[in-house]
Write a protein that holds these residues in place. Structure first.
Motif, PDB file in Angstrom:
ATOM      1  N   ALA A  73      -1.287  14.639   4.729  1.00 31.73           N
ATOM      2  CA  ALA A  73      -1.222  14.713   3.275  1.00 31.73           C
ATOM      3  C   ALA A  73       0.026  14.026   2.734  1.00 31.73           C
ATOM      4  CB  ALA A  73      -1.254  16.174   2.830  1.00 31.73           C
ATOM      5  N   GLY A  74       1.180  14.249   3.379  1.00 29.07           N
ATOM      6  CA  GLY A  74       2.400  13.601   2.916  1.00 29.07           C
ATOM      7  C   GLY A  74       2.315  12.093   3.033  1.00 29.07           C
ATOM      8  N   GLY A  75       1.745  11.616   4.140  1.00 32.05           N
ATOM      9  CA  GLY A  75       1.554  10.186   4.310  1.00 32.05           C
ATOM     10  C   GLY A  75       0.629   9.606   3.257  1.00 32.05           C
ATOM     11  N   ARG A  76      -0.401  10.374   2.903  1.00 37.92           N
ATOM     12  CA  ARG A  76      -1.329   9.925   1.863  1.00 37.92           C
ATOM     13  C   ARG A  76      -0.594   9.764   0.532  1.00 37.92           C
ATOM     14  NH1 ARG A  76      -6.851  10.491   0.508  1.00 37.92           N
ATOM     15  NH2 ARG A  76      -7.127   9.384  -1.462  1.00 37.92           N
ATOM     16  N   GLY A  77       0.299  10.698   0.248  1.00 33.71           N
ATOM     17  CA  GLY A  77       1.076  10.585  -0.980  1.00 33.71           C
ATOM     18  C   GLY A  77       1.998   9.385  -0.973  1.00 33.71           C
ATOM     19  N   LEU A  78       2.625   9.093   0.173  1.00 30.60           N
ATOM     20  CA  LEU A  78       3.501   7.933   0.264  1.00 30.60           C
ATOM     21  C   LEU A  78       2.718   6.642   0.054  1.00 30.60           C
ATOM     22  CD1 LEU A  78       6.228   6.641   0.784  1.00 30.60           C
ATOM     23  CD2 LEU A  78       5.775   6.787   3.244  1.00 30.60           C
ATOM     24  N   VAL A  79       1.496   6.570   0.571  1.00 31.74           N
ATOM     25  CA  VAL A  79       0.651   5.395   0.345  1.00 31.74           C
ATOM     26  C   VAL A  79       0.410   5.207  -1.150  1.00 31.74           C
ATOM     27  CG1 VAL A  79      -1.684   4.490   0.660  1.00 31.74           C
ATOM     28  CG2 VAL A  79      -0.431   5.378   2.623  1.00 31.74           C
ATOM     29  N   ALA A  80       0.181   6.288  -1.873  1.00 33.43           N
ATOM     30  CA  ALA A  80      -0.018   6.195  -3.318  1.00 33.43           C
ATOM     31  C   ALA A  80       1.232   5.645  -4.010  1.00 33.43           C
ATOM     32  CB  ALA A  80      -0.376   7.564  -3.885  1.00 33.43           C
ATOM     33  N   VAL A  81       2.404   6.090  -3.565  1.00 33.60           N
ATOM     34  CA  VAL A  81       3.656   5.622  -4.156  1.00 33.60           C
ATOM     35  C   VAL A  81       3.869   4.130  -3.871  1.00 33.60           C
ATOM     36  CG1 VAL A  81       6.176   5.852  -4.066  1.00 33.60           C
ATOM     37  CG2 VAL A  81       4.728   7.899  -4.118  1.00 33.60           C
ATOM     38  N   LEU A  82       3.567   3.699  -2.650  1.00 37.58           N
ATOM     39  CA  LEU A  82       3.718   2.281  -2.302  1.00 37.58           C
ATOM     40  C   LEU A  82       2.669   1.428  -3.010  1.00 37.58           C
ATOM     41  CD1 LEU A  82       4.543   2.590   1.509  1.00 37.58           C
ATOM     42  CD2 LEU A  82       6.106   1.966  -0.345  1.00 37.58           C
ATOM     43  N   GLY A  83       1.480   1.955  -3.209  1.00 40.00           N
ATOM     44  CA  GLY A  83       0.461   1.238  -3.975  1.00 40.00           C
ATOM     45  C   GLY A  83       0.913   1.026  -5.411  1.00 40.00           C
ATOM     46  N   ALA A  84       1.591   2.012  -5.984  1.00 41.15           N
ATOM     47  CA  ALA A  84       2.126   1.874  -7.335  1.00 41.15           C
ATOM     48  C   ALA A  84       3.205   0.795  -7.384  1.00 41.15           C
ATOM     49  CB  ALA A  84       2.698   3.213  -7.804  1.00 41.15           C
ATOM     50  N   LEU A  85       3.993   0.659  -6.318  1.00 41.51           N
ATOM     51  CA  LEU A  85       5.008  -0.399  -6.256  1.00 41.51           C
ATOM     52  C   LEU A  85       4.351  -1.770  -6.268  1.00 41.51           C
ATOM     53  CD1 LEU A  85       7.915  -1.360  -5.903  1.00 41.51           C
ATOM     54  CD2 LEU A  85       7.653  -1.018  -3.433  1.00 41.51           C
ATOM     55  N   VAL A  86       3.282  -1.925  -5.503  1.00 37.70           N
ATOM     56  CA  VAL A  86       2.548  -3.195  -5.499  1.00 37.70           C
ATOM     57  C   VAL A  86       2.050  -3.517  -6.901  1.00 37.70           C
ATOM     58  CG1 VAL A  86       0.483  -4.380  -4.638  1.00 37.70           C
ATOM     59  CG2 VAL A  86       1.893  -3.008  -3.077  1.00 37.70           C
ATOM     60  N   GLU A  87       1.470  -2.526  -7.569  1.00 39.09           N
ATOM     61  CA  GLU A  87       0.935  -2.758  -8.914  1.00 39.09           C
ATOM     62  C   GLU A  87       2.039  -3.084  -9.907  1.00 39.09           C
ATOM     63  OE1 GLU A  87      -2.006  -0.624 -12.218  1.00 39.09           O
ATOM     64  OE2 GLU A  87      -1.519   0.410 -10.336  1.00 39.09           O
ATOM     65  N   ALA A  88       3.188  -2.413  -9.786  1.00 40.37           N
ATOM     66  CA  ALA A  88       4.297  -2.671 -10.706  1.00 40.37           C
ATOM     67  C   ALA A  88       4.811  -4.097 -10.573  1.00 40.37           C
ATOM     68  CB  ALA A  88       5.419  -1.679 -10.449  1.00 40.37           C
ATOM     69  N   LEU A  89       4.772  -4.637  -9.355  1.00 44.23           N
ATOM     70  CA  LEU A  89       5.311  -5.976  -9.114  1.00 44.23           C
ATOM     71  C   LEU A  89       4.300  -7.084  -9.375  1.00 44.23           C
ATOM     72  CD1 LEU A  89       7.340  -5.229  -5.863  1.00 44.23           C
ATOM     73  CD2 LEU A  89       8.268  -5.720  -8.138  1.00 44.23           C
ATOM     74  N   SER A  90       3.022  -6.807  -9.133  1.00 43.65           N
ATOM     75  CA  SER A  90       2.013  -7.861  -9.235  1.00 43.65           C
ATOM     76  C   SER A  90       1.072  -7.701 -10.417  1.00 43.65           C
ATOM     77  CB  SER A  90       1.177  -7.889  -7.949  1.00 43.65           C
ATOM     78  OG  SER A  90       0.377  -6.715  -7.840  1.00 43.65           O
ATOM     79  N   GLY A  91       1.007  -6.500 -10.977  1.00 50.39           N
ATOM     80  CA  GLY A  91       0.039  -6.250 -12.038  1.00 50.39           C
ATOM     81  C   GLY A  91      -1.348  -5.962 -11.522  1.00 50.39           C
ATOM     82  N   GLU A  92      -1.515  -5.937 -10.203  1.00 46.17           N
ATOM     83  CA  GLU A  92      -2.826  -5.686  -9.601  1.00 46.17           C
ATOM     84  C   GLU A  92      -2.738  -4.464  -8.693  1.00 46.17           C
ATOM     85  OE1 GLU A  92      -3.941  -9.195  -7.526  1.00 46.17           O
ATOM     86  OE2 GLU A  92      -3.977 -10.455  -9.328  1.00 46.17           O
TER      87      GLU A  92
END
Length: 559
Positions: free
Chosen positions: A203-222
């Protein structure tokens, strides 16, 4: 949001990252909670991660507001003023997560963000991001007393490794970190038996993936492709007696979390002591401020260890058995345990009043000087109260808007919340004294509001420097007597100043005086003030409470 926010992880991108991460965890919170089986199957990892990121976002937003950045929402368009410095922004992100961290995974995430901030404060390009992820992974692993593979630590390590092989382009590094984390998350059941038996990823790893996915979106817009929806953990597994199994049957009974002001040497001794007391020990932070998390059978000993190490505050103790009982009822009946009809949530300035209010049936949130609770903490307390109707007592004028925000969010979740604008703890005590759960909700709220409004409040403080007040000029070390928030009496002696405050407050009449003494108040102070009231005001009763460690040596209420 624009497709590109710039070549660097600049303040606008950090701000966007916070907002997007909070949105992602908000969408996935319940799903992450449902697969939470390690280290304790208490179903709150998603909620804890959400509250941790919420605190980080609030810190970043406060920095933008303080810097005069009036515009430029999450997309960082820069309207309305200059953004904060990049180093300040990432440090605010890390500090907010540290002070607001919740649970085992939230505490680890806070250390990951702190480790990243230590590097990103010196540069926010692709090379720095890769190095930041590596530093963060190492720092998080060091913070955990006994690291376990197949957890958020493994996912963070894989993300750092992939980022280090991605070159120097910022977006490529972020995307590689996300992809590495996704692959590592899928592998967690093969690393940790309890996950395999339950048929879920960590579960914690799943949450970290969500946080890193948000970083990708913040930088690329996608936004990256969403992680496939997980199924709920098997109700029959993990078995009792195994890691992550039935905590009520085999593991420690309590989760203890607190912030701690202490030096490095004291924290090293604290780690050793807490490691001997329990498990799931995580101590994160540095530079004198730490977030301590541990699972123990003796919650008092864990808090005592913090007192010996330094100054613990925002202490939170969770009894796993209650959570386990609610989960069992949910599995047996197909729905969560029936909530109580009504509850009271009160903010209190010291442990003594927390105990007093808890005895009266209230759920309490501890507030100490310079560390007011965030709206997420108040919302969390409303949820812990587990009631259809909640009366919220902020007990501070400064918390009015914070409490209002928490109340609005709770209402959106279907809880009926009434916010009584109490401005001091003694007003909250008065309101709680007339609380009647058997009354209609509106009638109860009216009675509590009337009791709070009929209570004048005062307190004593010691002046830290020379200054002008509404009662004249005070010098450093003078005792200040405040009534309804304004300085009314200036003196040199604590007891004499308190008597002056009481005389002024009782000049307009009163039936009951409430005195709340701090742990370091003179032992004879209460008896002297009781005698003063008894001799001068024959029809006035006096009630004395011991507040423990609180910001003022004496709080006074007159009803």
């Amino acid at each position: 949001m624009p497709e590109k926010l710039g070549r660097d992880l600049d303040p606008a991108a950090v701000r966007a990252w916070c907002a997007l991460a909070l949105d992602a965890l908000g969408r996935e919170r319940e799903e992450i909670d449902a697969i939470n089986v390690y280290p304790v199957a208490d179903g709150d990892t998603g909620t804890n991660l959400y509250l941790t990121v919420e605190a980080a976002r609030q810190a970043v937003e406060a920095l933008f507001a303080a810097g005069g950045h009036g515009g430029g929402g999450a997309d960082g368009d820069g309207r309305g003023g200059a953004a904060p410095a990049p180093a300040d922004t990432v440090r605010a992100l890390a500090h907010g997560a540290l002070v607001g961290a919740r649970g085992n995974s939230g505490t680890i995430l806070a250390q990951l963000l702190r480790g990243m901030a230590d590097v990103l404060a010196h540069g926010c390009d692709g090379a720095h991001l890769a190095r930041a992820l590596s530093t963060a992974s190492a720092a998080a692993r060091q913070a955990v007393a006994h690291p376990v593979e197949g957890t958020i630590l493994s996912v963070a390590e894989a993300a750092a490794r992939a980022a280090g092989e991605a070159g120097r382009d910022l977006r490529d590094v972020a995307r590689a970190a996300y992809d590495g984390a996704r692959a590592a998350l899928d592998a967690t059941p093969g690393q940790l038996d309890v996950l395999a038996r339950a048929g879920v990823v960590d579960a914690g790893g799943r949450g970290l993936v969500a946080v890193l996915g948000a970083l990708v979106e913040a930088l690329s817009g996608e936004a990256p492709a969403p992680v496939p929806r997980a199924r709920r953990a098997s109700p029959l597994l993990p078995a009792a007696g195994t890691p992550g199994g039935d905590c009520a049957a085999s593991g420690p009974a309590y989760e203890v979390i607190y912030l701690l002001e202490a030096g490095d040497d004291a924290v090293a001794r604290l780690r050793a002591r807490l490691d001997a007391l329990g498990d799931s020990l995580v101590v994160v932070g540095g530079d004198g401020l730490w977030n301590v998390h541990v699972h123990v059978d003796d919650a008092g000993a864990a808090v005592e260890a913090g007192v010996e190490a330094g100054r613990p505050y925002r202490i939170r103790v969770t009894h796993f058995a209650a959570d386990a009982a609610r989960a069992a009822a949910a599995e047996a009946g197909g729905s969560p345990a029936e909530p109580a009809q009504r509850a009271v949530v009160a903010v209190v300035p010291g442990e003594g009043l927390a105990g007093l209010c808890a005895e009266a049936g209230a759920t309490t949130v501890l507030a100490l000087p310079g560390r007011p609770p965030a709206s997420g903490e108040l919302l969390d307390a409303i949820r812990r109260a587990h009631a259809r109707e909640v009366v919220l007592l902020p007990n501070s004028a400064e918390l009015r808007h914070t409490a209002a925000a928490a109340a609005e969010r709770a209402r959106a979740e279907g809880v009926r919340v009434a916010l009584i604008p109490t401005r001091a703890a003694v007003q909250g005590i008065a309101a709680l004294a007339v609380h009647e759960p058997g009354r209609r909700f509106d009638e109860d709220v009216v009675a509590m509001t009337a009791a709070a409004g009929a209570t004048r409040y005062g307190e004593l403080a010691v002046a830290e420097h020379r200054s002008f007040t509404s009662a004249g000029v005070c010098q450093a070390g003078d005792v200040l007597g405040l009534i309804d928030g304004d300085v009314a009496v200036i003196g040199q002696d604590l007891a004499e100043t308190a008597q002056g405050v009481l005389d002024r407050m009782l000049s307009g009449g009163g039936e009951l005086v409430t005195l709340v003494l701090a742990a370091d108040a003179p032992p004879a102070l209460a008896a002297r003030l009781e005698r003063h009231v008894r001799q001068r005001y024959l029809a006035v009763d006096t009630c004395v409470h011991h507040g423990g460690r609180q910001h003022a040596p004496l709080l006074i209420g007159v009803e």
